[in-house]
Motif scaffolding. Structure first.
Motif, PDB file in Angstrom:
ATOM      1  N   TYR A 191       0.843  -1.187   0.000  1.00  0.00           N
ATOM      2  CA  TYR A 191       0.000   0.000   0.000  1.00  0.00           C
ATOM      3  C   TYR A 191       0.885   1.248   0.000  1.00  0.00           C
ATOM      4  CZ  TYR A 191      -3.910   3.060   1.138  1.00  0.00           C
ATOM      5  OH  TYR A 191      -4.866   4.045   1.128  1.00  0.00           O
ATOM      6  N   SER A 192       1.430   1.576  -1.159  1.00  0.00           N
ATOM      7  CA  SER A 192       2.262   2.764  -1.305  1.00  0.00           C
ATOM      8  C   SER A 192       2.288   3.149  -2.768  1.00  0.00           C
ATOM      9  CB  SER A 192       3.696   2.502  -0.798  1.00  0.00           C
ATOM     10  OG  SER A 192       4.308   1.457  -1.543  1.00  0.00           O
ATOM     11  N   LYS A 196      -1.540   3.304  -3.544  1.00  0.00           N
ATOM     12  CA  LYS A 196      -2.175   4.228  -2.607  1.00  0.00           C
ATOM     13  C   LYS A 196      -2.951   5.293  -3.382  1.00  0.00           C
ATOM     14  CE  LYS A 196      -1.435   7.559   1.059  1.00  0.00           C
ATOM     15  NZ  LYS A 196      -0.472   8.341   1.865  1.00  0.00           N
ATOM     16  N   TYR A 294       6.917   2.660   2.244  1.00  0.00           N
ATOM     17  CA  TYR A 294       5.674   3.127   2.846  1.00  0.00           C
ATOM     18  C   TYR A 294       5.865   4.489   3.516  1.00  0.00           C
ATOM     19  CZ  TYR A 294       1.854   3.741   6.092  1.00  0.00           C
ATOM     20  OH  TYR A 294       0.805   4.291   6.782  1.00  0.00           O
ATOM     21  N   THR A 297       5.541   7.619   1.490  1.00  0.00           N
ATOM     22  CA  THR A 297       4.227   8.046   1.007  1.00  0.00           C
ATOM     23  C   THR A 297       3.486   8.902   2.028  1.00  0.00           C
ATOM     24  OG1 THR A 297       2.953   6.167   1.903  1.00  0.00           O
ATOM     25  CG2 THR A 297       4.048   5.846  -0.235  1.00  0.00           C
ATOM     26  N   GLN A 338      -3.304   1.026   7.971  1.00  0.00           N
ATOM     27  CA  GLN A 338      -2.607   0.648   6.742  1.00  0.00           C
ATOM     28  C   GLN A 338      -1.528  -0.389   7.005  1.00  0.00           C
ATOM     29  OE1 GLN A 338      -1.275   4.410   5.204  1.00  0.00           O
ATOM     30  NE2 GLN A 338      -3.283   4.967   4.395  1.00  0.00           N
TER      31      GLN A 338
END
Length: 380
Positions: A191-192, A196, A294, A297, A338
């Motif tokens: 999740y980046s 994202k 991560y 971000t 997250q």
């Protein structure tokens, strides 16, 4: 990862495989259902959790069921949109040039799976990439993807590594989404970066608030990890002790990729301690890179690093993390959600409402967090 040679069955293999998925039946069925529904999917989770193997297995089954096409493209080395576009176009060109040279373009049936950089199984339709040297990277990318046969599934592996001009990539994906509703795309990564942006795009931005479906992979339960190593060692035919399996899991955790690499080295003749040490050193370096990806971000990366370094000391309560990081309550909630739900690198221990702690899923991430540096943020 697999045992090799000497008449033994290959079980452990150095690269992700799509023909013998272990311990992911529920996730496989869910991903297949998404493909049959015609939606785009993001397979999320920590590094080495098995995202690529799951995606490849699902696509291989889907193209066989639907008599369509699947293509796997690893874009981990593509830092910019230009590099990403070139890799996608080159992969498609290479694959179909190979098919033409093998004289396999004779019928109109499909059922083809193309694995990066162009390994061909079977095919039966002519394909031409409309590529022009002087044209923009956007037009080349969109044209190449739009030229794919109907109902094609594309795997874009490790897409979070594409950092430069994510806005252009998102607009290009939105154009494809509109022009080719029959195509399916599976994104894999953490999740980046691009992923994202796909999930957080507003109504006036790319994808117009229509993010892909999410499929989050978690590390295996300990029992599954034990069964995996036991089965692999038996097929490999090596001598092992049950205490070694327990020690490997305690040190490396239950992420399939690291256990696979450990099993591969054991089946290649490495003793337990050396195999464990080699895998652990590599895993910590990659875990650190993932955490830094991560952190980069976040709008407050320095505070996020303080939070992660605090967690490297052991389980922490919400109040402790808030005090050490100085993140606002909404920001702290978002980061913890997250890291727990999307990346899968943290786990939440909730005994009761008054006793909730967070900690890393295994020692590899905890060790990696110790080496996070604010100086690295300034280099990005």
């Amino acid at each position: 990862m697999g045992c090799v040679g000497r008449g033994r069955e290959i079980f452990f293999t150095p690269k992700p495989r799509d023909d013998n998925l272990f311990g992911r039946n529920k996730e496989l069925e869910k991903l297949l259902s998404y493909l049959h529904d015609g939606v785009w999917v993001a397979v999320l989770g920590p590094r080495m959790v098995g995202k690529t193997s799951l995606a490849k297995s699902a696509v291989r089954r889907y193209v066989q069921d639907k008599n369509s096409m699947g293509i796997y493209i690893n874009v981990a080395s593509c830092g910019s949109f230009g590099e990403f576009s070139r890799k996608v176009v080159d992969s498609i060109e290479t694959a179909f040039k190979a098919m033409k040279s093998q004289r396999r373009l004779k019928s109109i049936s499909l059922g083809v799976y193309i694995s990066d950089p162009g390994g061909i199984l079977k095919t039966g339709i002519q394909f031409n990439v409309d590529f022009e040297r002087g044209r923009s990277a956007v037009r080349n990318f969109v044209s190449a993807v739009n030229s794919l046969p109907p109902d094609t599934v594309i795997i874009l592996d490790e897409i979070q590594e594409v950092r430069n001009r994510k806005d252009i990539l998102l607009r290009s994906l939105w154009e494809i989404y509109n022009e080719r509703p029959d195509l399916r795309i599976i994104f894999t990564g953490s999740y980046s970066g691009v992923l994202k942006a796909l999930f957080t795009a507003g109504k006036k931005e790319a994808m117009f608030g229509r993010p892909p479906e999410q499929l989050v992979l978690s590390p295996w339960p300990v029992k599954t990890a034990e069964e995996y190593l036991l089965k692999g060692f038996e097929k490999c035919g090596i001598e092992y002790g049950h205490s070694e399996i327990a020690d490997a899991i305690m040190t490396l955790g239950t992420l399939p990729g690291w256990l696979t690499l450990y099993g591969y080295k054991r089946c290649r003749g490495e003793p337990h301690e050396r195999a464990k040490r080699l895998v652990r050193d590599e895993a910590v370096l990659k875990a650190k890179k993932e955490l830094m990806n991560y952190v980069s971000t976040r709008t407050e990366p320095y505070k996020t690093i303080k939070l992660l370094k605090s967690l490297s000391e052991g389980p922490k309560r919400w109040s402790e993390l808030k005090a050490v990081s100085r993140l606002s309550e909404p920001a702290l909630s978002e980061v913890l959600e997250q890291l727990t739900e999307e990346l899968g690198v943290l786990k939440k221990n909730e005994l009761n409402r008054a006793n909730v702690t967070y900690e890393f899923v295994n020692e590899l991430y905890r060790e990696a967090a110790k080496y996070l540096s604010t100086a690295e943020i300034e280099k990005r």
